[in-house]
Scaffold this active site. Structure first.
Site, mmCIF file in Angstrom:
data_model
loop_
_atom_site.group_PDB
_atom_site.id
_atom_site.type_symbol
_atom_site.label_atom_id
_atom_site.label_comp_id
_atom_site.label_asym_id
_atom_site.label_seq_id
_atom_site.Cartn_x
_atom_site.Cartn_y
_atom_site.Cartn_z
ATOM 1 N N ILE A 14 0.910 -1.088 -0.032
ATOM 2 C CA ILE A 14 0.150 -0.091 0.074
ATOM 3 C C ILE A 14 0.954 1.037 0.041
ATOM 4 O O ILE A 14 0.535 2.113 -0.665
ATOM 5 C CB ILE A 14 -0.898 0.067 1.233
ATOM 6 C CG1 ILE A 14 -2.011 -1.470 1.069
ATOM 7 C CG2 ILE A 14 -1.836 1.292 1.336
ATOM 8 C CD1 ILE A 14 -2.766 -1.427 2.264
ATOM 9 N N ASP A 33 11.633 2.481 5.397
ATOM 10 C CA ASP A 33 11.237 1.196 5.555
ATOM 11 C C ASP A 33 12.463 0.412 6.034
ATOM 12 O O ASP A 33 13.570 0.453 5.570
ATOM 13 C CB ASP A 33 10.910 0.580 3.965
ATOM 14 C CG ASP A 33 9.920 -0.781 4.036
ATOM 15 O OD1 ASP A 33 10.172 -1.485 4.724
ATOM 16 O OD2 ASP A 33 8.665 -0.469 3.568
ATOM 17 N N SER A 36 11.541 -5.291 5.877
ATOM 18 C CA SER A 36 11.582 -6.718 6.568
ATOM 19 C C SER A 36 10.447 -7.539 6.021
ATOM 20 O O SER A 36 10.400 -8.845 5.776
ATOM 21 C CB SER A 36 10.823 -6.504 7.967
ATOM 22 O OG SER A 36 9.536 -5.979 8.167
ATOM 23 N N SER A 127 -7.619 -0.515 10.062
ATOM 24 C CA SER A 127 -8.294 -1.603 9.495
ATOM 25 C C SER A 127 -9.645 -1.742 9.909
ATOM 26 O O SER A 127 -10.096 -1.739 11.087
ATOM 27 C CB SER A 127 -7.585 -2.811 9.621
ATOM 28 O OG SER A 127 -8.185 -4.021 9.442
ATOM 29 N N TYR A 152 -2.874 -8.850 16.006
ATOM 30 C CA TYR A 152 -2.802 -7.763 14.958
ATOM 31 C C TYR A 152 -4.126 -7.050 14.968
ATOM 32 O O TYR A 152 -3.595 -5.733 14.885
ATOM 33 C CB TYR A 152 -2.788 -8.596 13.685
ATOM 34 C CG TYR A 152 -3.189 -7.679 12.559
ATOM 35 C CD1 TYR A 152 -2.110 -6.862 11.856
ATOM 36 C CD2 TYR A 152 -4.525 -7.754 11.795
ATOM 37 C CE1 TYR A 152 -2.761 -5.817 11.093
ATOM 38 C CE2 TYR A 152 -4.854 -6.682 11.050
ATOM 39 C CZ TYR A 152 -3.812 -5.818 10.615
ATOM 40 O OH TYR A 152 -4.315 -5.000 9.772
ATOM 41 N N LYS A 156 -4.022 -2.249 16.150
ATOM 42 C CA LYS A 156 -4.922 -1.524 15.248
ATOM 43 C C LYS A 156 -5.544 -0.719 16.231
ATOM 44 O O LYS A 156 -5.781 0.502 16.116
ATOM 45 C CB LYS A 156 -5.790 -1.958 14.091
ATOM 46 C CG LYS A 156 -4.648 -2.548 13.116
ATOM 47 C CD LYS A 156 -3.802 -1.618 12.497
ATOM 48 C CE LYS A 156 -3.232 -2.257 11.309
ATOM 49 N NZ LYS A 156 -2.060 -1.235 10.808
ATOM 50 N N ASP A 301 -12.649 -16.151 11.053
ATOM 51 C CA ASP A 301 -13.231 -15.196 9.831
ATOM 52 C C ASP A 301 -14.677 -14.626 10.340
ATOM 53 O O ASP A 301 -15.619 -15.430 10.680
ATOM 54 C CB ASP A 301 -13.490 -16.162 8.591
ATOM 55 C CG ASP A 301 -12.392 -16.060 7.667
ATOM 56 O OD1 ASP A 301 -11.379 -15.306 7.890
ATOM 57 O OD2 ASP A 301 -12.214 -16.844 6.688
HETATM 58 N N1 UDP Z 1 -10.309 -16.659 1.623
HETATM 59 C C1 UDP Z 1 -10.582 -17.717 1.168
HETATM 60 N N2 UDP Z 1 -9.622 -18.538 0.836
HETATM 61 C C2 UDP Z 1 -8.128 -18.118 0.860
HETATM 62 C C3 UDP Z 1 -7.909 -16.795 1.470
HETATM 63 C C4 UDP Z 1 -9.133 -16.188 1.913
HETATM 64 O O1 UDP Z 1 -11.745 -18.510 0.866
HETATM 65 O O2 UDP Z 1 -7.039 -18.618 0.434
HETATM 66 C C5 UDP Z 1 -11.787 -16.067 2.223
HETATM 67 C C6 UDP Z 1 -11.626 -15.723 3.705
HETATM 68 O O3 UDP Z 1 -12.303 -16.769 4.153
HETATM 69 C C7 UDP Z 1 -12.346 -14.328 3.674
HETATM 70 C C8 UDP Z 1 -12.184 -13.799 2.316
HETATM 71 O O4 UDP Z 1 -11.550 -14.485 1.517
HETATM 72 O O5 UDP Z 1 -13.986 -14.917 3.805
HETATM 73 C C9 UDP Z 1 -11.298 -12.651 2.403
HETATM 74 O O6 UDP Z 1 -9.871 -12.956 3.158
HETATM 75 P P1 UDP Z 1 -8.633 -12.235 3.371
HETATM 76 O O7 UDP Z 1 -7.717 -13.247 4.102
HETATM 77 O O8 UDP Z 1 -8.366 -11.808 1.907
HETATM 78 O O9 UDP Z 1 -9.070 -10.902 4.017
HETATM 79 P P2 UDP Z 1 -9.843 -10.843 5.549
HETATM 80 O O10 UDP Z 1 -11.198 -10.244 5.163
HETATM 81 O O11 UDP Z 1 -9.899 -12.103 6.349
HETATM 82 O O12 UDP Z 1 -8.988 -9.703 6.314
#
Ligand code: UDP
Length: 344
Positions: A14, A33, A36, A127, A152, A156, A301
């Site tokens: 970003i 930066d 890392s 975030s 994490y 934030k 999730d």
């Molecule tokens: N996801 C998935 N397969 C992957 C990675 C992510 O199905 O290999 C799904 C995850 O379960 C979520 C969405 O994609 O519903 C976005 O995930 P990501 O990790 O990109 O961002 P998050 O919203 O978790 O920060």
């Protein structure tokens, strides 16, 4: 004289897109930066895109207070955009101390130096994770933050609070937190983009790496959620649009147009898209077929989250513009560019 913006973590995904948009908007940028989680690809890409060869680059760690202070004695800094932080949710659960130390100490060092060297504007990269598993959809900036499910996410929330308290205690410091939804895609030039180390955690890099053959099969985590197609809903924001939101926010601070000394904005599109929709749109716009399967839900999730973007639209005069089709094309072009580079 041009205003100078320090971008911490400016060689990353970003940070590099923001650097491009700041330079396009007429700012001078200092990139700092510790490398890392990235290499020089994006910094070199920024120079190619902008045609500016003399962008100052300082390799340093924000956990080193002396190095942070040196930035403020070497440069006259009008605003700081702070990206430098660890960002892998899963890793943070396994290594909480490393996450708290890095993400909090680097930000505290930055604020301490800012306080010492005088007036400055601080833009913090936050975030949507701060909203947790909220039922209040779409989320507005006043939607209650819920306890974080990962160290994490907690960093934030804590950094947002640190910034708010610092701003209230020091009238010459102004702060904005931008709460990103799901940043994806790459610059249309395909010269900068996301470079995940190892196996990607995020959906789009996993999709592009599967399409190019680096991964065998994309796992879709859960298709039994109570959503229209059973997969999770997210608000995927194009990284160039996201970068432009930073320019709008920094300009608002620098021009003294803030309504409060500490402000928060959601940065998203306002449109939820399911994992399955994203996958099929990626296949369609790039004219390819992706190997994927539906597997168990991923622990931690949230089922659905998307932004109410009214405040950013009205106050920042900013709106997401690129279509999901353009964004997913750019992600694929970037993956092809990187793979070609790697195979050389
Ligand atoms: N996801 C998935 N397969 C992957 C990675 C992510 O199905 O290999 C799904 C995850 O379960 C979520 C969405 O994609 O519903 C976005 O995930 P990501 O990790 O990109 O961002 P998050 O919203 O978790 O920060």
């Amino acid at each position: 004289m041009k205003k100078q913006i320090l971008v911490s973590g400016g060689a990353g995904y970003i940070g590099s897109h923001v650097t491009v948009e700041l330079i396009n908007a007429g700012y001078d940028v200092i990139v700092a930066d510790n490398m890392s989680n990235c290499d020089m690809t994006c910094y070199e890409g920024v120079k190619k895109i902008t045609g500016k060869q003399d962008i100052p680059f300082v390799e340093m760690d924000f956990c080193d207070y002396g190095a942070v202070e040196k930035l403020f004695t070497d440069y006259k800094i009008d605003a700081v955009i702070h990206f430098a932080a660890f960002k892998a949710v899963g890793e943070s659960v396994v290594k909480p101390i490393m996450y708290y130390k890095n993400n909090l100490l680097s930000f505290l060092n930055l604020l301490e130096a800012i306080q010492k060297y005088g007036a400055c504007n601080v833009l913090f990269s936050s975030s949507a994770t701060v909203y947790g598993e909220t039922k209040d959809l779409p989320v507005t900036e006043s939607t209650q933050r819920l306890p974080s499910t990962s160290p994490y996410g907690n960093t934030k929330q804590i950094c947002e609070d640190i910034l708010r308290d610092t701003v209230y205690a020091h009238p010459d410091i102004k702060g904005i937190a931008l709460r990103y939804f799901n940043p994806i895609g790459a610059h249309p030039s395909a010269l900068i983009g996301e470079l995940p180390r190892g196996v990607p955690n995020n959906l789009v890099p996993y999709i592009t790496q599967t399409a190019i053959g680096k991964r065998k099969c994309l796992n879709i985590f859960g298709n039994d959620y109570p959503t229209p197609d059973g997969t999770c809903l997210r608000d995927y924001i194009d990284v160039v649009d996201l970068a432009k939101a930073h320019v709008a926010a920094v300009t608002r601070m620098i021009e003294g147009r803030m309504k409060e000394d500490y402000e928060i904005f959601n940065v998203g599109t306002g449109c939820p898209i399911s994992v399955l929709e994203l996958v099929t749109t990626f296949e369609k716009v790039n004219n390819l077929s992706l190997n994927y399967q539906c597997v168990e839900r991923r622990p931690g999730d949230v089922m659905a989250i998307w932004a109410d973007t009214t405040l950013a639209n009205q106050e920042l005069g900013w709106k997401a513009e690129r279509t999901i089709e353009e964004t997913l094309k750019s992600a694929w072009q970037w993956e092809q560019y990187i793979s070609q580079k790697e195979n050389k």
